[in-house]
Scaffold this motif. Structure first.
Motif, mmCIF file in Angstrom:
data_model
loop_
_atom_site.group_PDB
_atom_site.id
_atom_site.type_symbol
_atom_site.label_atom_id
_atom_site.label_comp_id
_atom_site.label_asym_id
_atom_site.label_seq_id
_atom_site.Cartn_x
_atom_site.Cartn_y
_atom_site.Cartn_z
ATOM 1 N N VAL A 371 0.860 -1.187 0.000
ATOM 2 C CA VAL A 371 0.000 0.000 0.000
ATOM 3 C C VAL A 371 0.892 1.231 0.000
ATOM 4 C CG1 VAL A 371 -1.906 -1.139 1.198
ATOM 5 C CG2 VAL A 371 -0.157 0.043 2.518
ATOM 6 N N ASP A 372 0.332 2.323 -0.483
ATOM 7 C CA ASP A 372 1.073 3.579 -0.502
ATOM 8 C C ASP A 372 1.083 4.140 0.915
ATOM 9 O OD1 ASP A 372 2.431 5.795 -1.226
ATOM 10 O OD2 ASP A 372 0.758 6.777 -2.250
ATOM 11 N N GLU A 373 2.238 4.106 1.544
ATOM 12 C CA GLU A 373 2.336 4.517 2.941
ATOM 13 C C GLU A 373 2.773 5.983 3.040
ATOM 14 O OE1 GLU A 373 4.046 1.136 5.514
ATOM 15 O OE2 GLU A 373 4.945 0.865 3.531
ATOM 16 N N PRO A 374 2.369 6.638 4.118
ATOM 17 C CA PRO A 374 2.806 8.026 4.307
ATOM 18 C C PRO A 374 4.283 8.071 4.674
ATOM 19 C CG PRO A 374 1.571 7.272 6.206
ATOM 20 C CD PRO A 374 1.450 6.188 5.180
ATOM 21 N N PRO A 375 4.903 9.215 4.504
ATOM 22 C CA PRO A 375 6.312 9.349 4.882
ATOM 23 C C PRO A 375 6.531 9.037 6.361
ATOM 24 C CG PRO A 375 5.597 11.203 3.556
ATOM 25 C CD PRO A 375 4.374 10.432 3.877
ATOM 26 N N VAL A 376 7.695 8.539 6.642
ATOM 27 C CA VAL A 376 8.057 8.160 8.003
ATOM 28 C C VAL A 376 9.252 8.994 8.437
ATOM 29 C CG1 VAL A 376 8.823 6.294 9.498
ATOM 30 C CG2 VAL A 376 7.181 5.826 7.670
ATOM 31 N N PHE A 377 9.147 9.626 9.611
ATOM 32 C CA PHE A 377 10.251 10.412 10.138
ATOM 33 C C PHE A 377 11.308 9.485 10.713
ATOM 34 C CE2 PHE A 377 7.088 13.690 9.840
ATOM 35 C CZ PHE A 377 7.811 14.857 9.630
ATOM 36 N N SER A 378 12.545 9.897 10.528
ATOM 37 C CA SER A 378 13.648 9.096 11.062
ATOM 38 C C SER A 378 13.596 9.040 12.576
ATOM 39 C CB SER A 378 14.990 9.677 10.596
ATOM 40 O OG SER A 378 15.077 11.053 10.984
ATOM 41 N N SER A 379 13.043 10.084 13.189
ATOM 42 C CA SER A 379 12.847 10.098 14.644
ATOM 43 C C SER A 379 11.467 10.691 14.911
ATOM 44 C CB SER A 379 13.927 10.934 15.338
ATOM 45 O OG SER A 379 13.669 11.013 16.737
ATOM 46 N N PRO A 380 10.618 9.990 15.642
ATOM 47 C CA PRO A 380 9.269 10.529 15.887
ATOM 48 C C PRO A 380 9.292 11.877 16.601
ATOM 49 C CG PRO A 380 9.426 8.223 16.551
ATOM 50 C CD PRO A 380 10.809 8.675 16.258
ATOM 51 N N ILE A 452 5.250 18.625 12.705
ATOM 52 C CA ILE A 452 5.795 18.782 11.351
ATOM 53 C C ILE A 452 5.085 17.797 10.431
ATOM 54 C CG2 ILE A 452 7.875 18.798 9.956
ATOM 55 C CD1 ILE A 452 7.872 20.864 12.180
ATOM 56 N N PHE A 453 4.614 18.296 9.284
ATOM 57 C CA PHE A 453 3.995 17.456 8.269
ATOM 58 C C PHE A 453 5.032 17.121 7.205
ATOM 59 C CE2 PHE A 453 -0.252 19.656 9.195
ATOM 60 C CZ PHE A 453 -0.569 18.694 10.150
ATOM 61 N N ALA A 454 5.068 15.845 6.839
ATOM 62 C CA ALA A 454 5.873 15.394 5.695
ATOM 63 C C ALA A 454 4.914 14.827 4.664
ATOM 64 C CB ALA A 454 6.894 14.349 6.134
ATOM 65 N N MET A 455 4.888 15.413 3.464
ATOM 66 C CA MET A 455 3.881 15.053 2.465
ATOM 67 C C MET A 455 4.549 14.595 1.171
ATOM 68 S SD MET A 455 1.302 18.271 3.064
ATOM 69 C CE MET A 455 2.681 19.409 3.146
ATOM 70 N N GLU A 456 3.880 13.588 0.557
ATOM 71 C CA GLU A 456 4.288 13.172 -0.776
ATOM 72 C C GLU A 456 3.503 14.006 -1.797
ATOM 73 O OE1 GLU A 456 3.817 9.026 -1.303
ATOM 74 O OE2 GLU A 456 4.626 8.499 0.665
ATOM 75 N N LYS A 457 3.600 13.589 -3.042
ATOM 76 C CA LYS A 457 2.842 14.277 -4.074
ATOM 77 C C LYS A 457 1.340 14.114 -3.846
ATOM 78 C CE LYS A 457 6.370 13.879 -7.677
ATOM 79 N NZ LYS A 457 6.709 13.331 -9.021
ATOM 80 N N ASP A 458 0.985 12.921 -3.372
ATOM 81 C CA ASP A 458 -0.415 12.697 -3.015
ATOM 82 C C ASP A 458 -0.666 13.351 -1.667
ATOM 83 O OD1 ASP A 458 -2.927 11.881 -2.496
ATOM 84 O OD2 ASP A 458 -2.549 9.723 -2.640
#
Length: 788
Positions: A371-380, A452-458
């Protein structure tokens, strides 16, 4: 003298005589004192009678009374002087006696089951003197039983259970039939049992009524219930006996004689990699023909590469094996798993172990779906530190996130402004670098927790991280008094007396703690009234230098005190301590104090204070005048003593400007086109283009067609937009202007013929078909003839 004897004869009595059971004997009496045939006084000795019991058959159905027996006394010579009397149970109603002959008959049908015997009393009397010739005696009439009652099962119908696979002869249940006939007489109540239905599976013992199994290995899974019909027959089952029946429902109870079996040996399931931990992945079930506790089973993973990744447990209601996820799935790491699961009975019966193992296994294949997963931060949570003295644009730190999918899409960063309402920070959308956007103040907010939001193109795929920014302290606040001190000094104070101990506070938080220094300002250091002593513990004491203070001479002193901290750089502030001279009681408690103040050399004089107060009062008066003038400007241009209530246009369904929505409008200005408009700058709308005003009214008379109305409305709208006293811009204003008269003035044909008018009415042709006739009549067109 004759001797007398009372005898009883019945058919049964005669039979009993023959059997030598009973006999009535007569003995020699003494001379009787009562002769029967003469008046000679004869005396007879009284004797007790001995009676046999009478027998009478029950359920007699003949038309004539049933003969029971006969009473007779030896004194009775047949001359008719002796009469017989019967009393007791059923006398006269059931049993009657012939007083002359002593014959006893039953007049009613008797039922032994209702009453088995009757107790009566008999007496022989002299008919003429009514005196007894024999003593009264008691005897019994016993109702002799016949077989008129069939056996009955009072507890039927029966239900019973027996374990399946029971051996032959296993007791199931005992049935009991009762017969109301006399069990001591004949075979009327002797019952035997037999089975009419239920063979060859069950049998019944003829004497005891115990039902037993008759076949081995009866299987509940093949048939679990049987209906038996049991008969009970009296007369020991002989011909002519009566019988009764009952039903017995026998249920085979379950035993654990069947092992669990999977319906398939292999199962296939697909789950998305985004499935949360502890979610149900799949359910499998092993079939068991048994029921209840015998069907309960446990599941466990015995092999495969999913150990630790998945867990299987039984559902206590459905006995299914529920497979749940134990760890987060990742398609990019591992795309499939294989499990070997065993189902085993929980309660095993040792008697059936020889039938085989009570367990079964199956293989489960689990495929992980990408599945297309959201970005994951290296540290929460990213912890950062910044000084409150940091300049705008100072870089605090960097957050980093990546796309866990194989596509590895580009990431853009942004700050959730709901967690940074005042926009203290910025983040670079590409690099994730966080920097300051506003001056920070640790004393206002020491820690900033921003999302902090990390977003892909979607845009639907958004990852969230936390940036925890701690603001480091600098020494940017000077110490001040801890509280507003109010110091009282008694008039009889002695020199060197401590009159106040003061302390300080500082919003800063140095790492080594606060250290405050106290001293009098240079201007106040040389005063002759008070001195200050630094106690070296962040407190200071104010002491008197002299005695003999008099509040009538001076009741208030101002003592300026300098407080410094130990920060780098060190900051200090001057704080003024007011000291009031009071009249005190012997215990040193202030009683009365004066309000006149005197400033020490470093303070202000009384005259200066009076001047300041005067200035403040003057400013207040000016403010009141300005407010009054502004209110007067808001009054309408034309005020009538009697206001027309229709001039107050009020809207209540408006959520715009609050109370300003209830402005009253001057209807005169709407009715008069030539009213002079005073243009003002509006409070809530800023004009985008400059507006130039003219004091001359607009030439409405020269505007053709209905444009006069549009221009009027636009002028009024423009006035409302720049009028500071107008309602807010979201109010609805209604203009009732209907024009100041027709621009065509008089259209009379008579006047047009008699008047040389240079008025041009050609524009009437532009007003539409309805005005075409007027345009033809009054226009200057050459093809129009004179009016007729």
């Amino acid at each position: 003298m004759r001797m007398g004897c009372l005898r009883v004869w019945t058919l049964a009595g005669l039979l009993m005589l023959l059997l030598a059971l009973w006999e009535v004997g007569c003995s020699e009496p003494s001379p009787s004192p009562e002769p029967l045939d003469t008046g000679t006084a004869l005396h007879r000795q009284k004797r007790s009678w001995v009676w046999n019991q009478f027998f009478v058959l029950e359920e007699y159905t003949g038309d004539d009374p049933l003969y029971v027996g006969k009473l007779h006394s030896d004194v009775d010579k047949g001359e008719g002087r002796v009469k017989y009397v019967l009393s007791g149970e059923g006398a006269s109603s059931i049993f009657i006696i012939d007083e002359n002959t002593g014959d006893i008959h039953a007049t009613k049908r008797l039922d032994r089951e209702e009453q088995a015997y009757y107790t009566l009393r008999a007496q022989a009397l002299d008919r003429y003197t009514n005196r007894p010739v024999e003593p009264e005696s008691e005897f019994i009439i016993k109702v002799q039983d016949i077989n008129d009652n069939e056996p009955k099962f009072l507890d039927g119908p029966y239900t019973a259970g027996v374990p399946e696979m029971s051996p032959v002869g296993t007791s199931v249940v005992q049935v009991v039939a009762t017969d109301a006939d006399d069990p001591t007489y004949g075979n009327s109540a002797r019952v035997v049992y037999s089975i009419l239905e239920g063979q060859p599976y069950f049998s019944v013992e003829s004497k005891t009524g115990i039902i037993r199994t008759a076949l081995p290995s009866m299987d509940r899974e093949a048939r679990d219930q049987y209906l038996l019909v049991i008969q009970a027959k009296d007369m020991v089952g002989q011909m002519g006996g009566l019988s009764g029946t009952t039903s017995v429902t026998v249920t085979l109870t379950d035993v654990n004689d069947n092992p669990p079996r999977f319906t398939r040996k292999s199962y296939q399931f697909t789950v998305p990699e985004s499935l949360p931990v502890a979610s149900v992945v799949a359910k499998i079930k092993a079939a068991d023909s048994d029921v209840g506790p015998n069907a309960e089973m446990d599941y466990r993973i015995i092999d495969g590469d999913g150990l630790g990744m998945f867990k299987v447990a039984p559902d206590k209601d459905t006995q299914e094996g529920v497979i749940t996820l134990q760890k987060v799935l990742d398609f990019e790491t591992k795309a499939s798993y294989t499990l070997r699961i065993e189902a085993v009975n929980r309660n095993i019966d040792p008697r059936f172990v020889n039938l085989g193992t009570f367990s079964d296994t199956a293989t489960v294949h689990i495929t992980v779906e990408d599945v297309d997963e959201p970005p994951v931060f290296s540290s929460p949570v990213s912890k950062m530190v910044v000084s409150e003295a940091a300049k705008l644009g100072t870089i605090i730190g960097t957050v980093s996130a990546h796309d866990p999918d194989s596509s590895n899409s580009a990431i853009r960063y942004s700050i959730d402004r709901n967690t940074d309402l005042e926009r203290f920070f910025n983040i670079d959308a590409t690099t994730g670098v966080i920097s300051t956007a506003k001056q920070l103040d640790r004393e206002v907010n020491a820690v900033h927790n921003i999302t902090i939001f990390a977003m892909e193109k979607d845009p639907l795929q958004v990852g969230k991280g936390i940036a925890l920014i701690t603001v480091m302290d600098i020494n940017d606040n000077a110490p001040v008094f801890a509280i507003d001190y109010e110091t009282f000094l008694c008039e009889d104070a002695k020199p060197g007396q401590v009159i106040q101990t003061i302390s300080a506070v500082d919003p800063d938080e140095p790492p080594s703690g606060h250290r405050f220094f106290f001293a009098l300002t240079p201007e106040a250091a040389s005063n002759l009234n008070f001195t200050l002593r630094d106690n070296k513990d962040n407190t200071a004491s104010v002491l008197t230098k002299r005695g003999g203070f008099r509040r009538r001479e001076q009741s208030l002193y101002w003592l300026p005190i300098l407080i410094g901290d130990s920060g780098t750089p060190s900051l200090s502030s001057t704080n003024t301590l007011s000291i009031r001279v009071c009249d005190c009681d012997p215990d040193g408690m202030a009683q009365s104090c004066s309000a006149e103040a005197y400033m020490l050399p470093a303070g202000l004089s009384t005259g200066a204070l009076v001047a300041i107060l005067a200035c403040v009062l003057t400013l207040l008066v000016l403010v009141l005048l300005i407010v009054t003038m502004r209110r007067r400007k808001k009054e309408p241009l034309i005020l009538d003593e009697e206001r027309d209530v229709r001039e107050n246009i009020v809207r209540y369904d408006d959520e715009g400007g609050g109370e300003e929505d209830t402005e009253a409008f001057d209807m005169v200005a709407l009715r008069n086109l030539n009213v002079i408009r005073d243009h003002k700058a509006r409070r809530d709308v800023t004009p985008e283009v400059p507006i130039f005003f003219s004091s001359r009214p607009p030439p409405y008379k020269t505007v053709p067609d209905n444009g006069i109305f549009r221009e009027f409305i636009w002028d009024r709208l423009k006035d409302a937009d720049v009028d500071p006293s107008a309602p807010p811009y979201d109010s609805l204003q209604t203009y009732a202007f209907e024009g100041s008269g027709s621009v065509a003035e008089s259209l009379s044909s008579l006047e047009s013929l008699s008047t040389d008018s240079d008025q041009n009415y050609d524009y009437l042709s532009d007003w539409g078909p309805r005005f075409k006739k007027l345009a033809d009549l009054y226009g200057h067109s050459e093809d129009v003839g004179p009016a007729r």
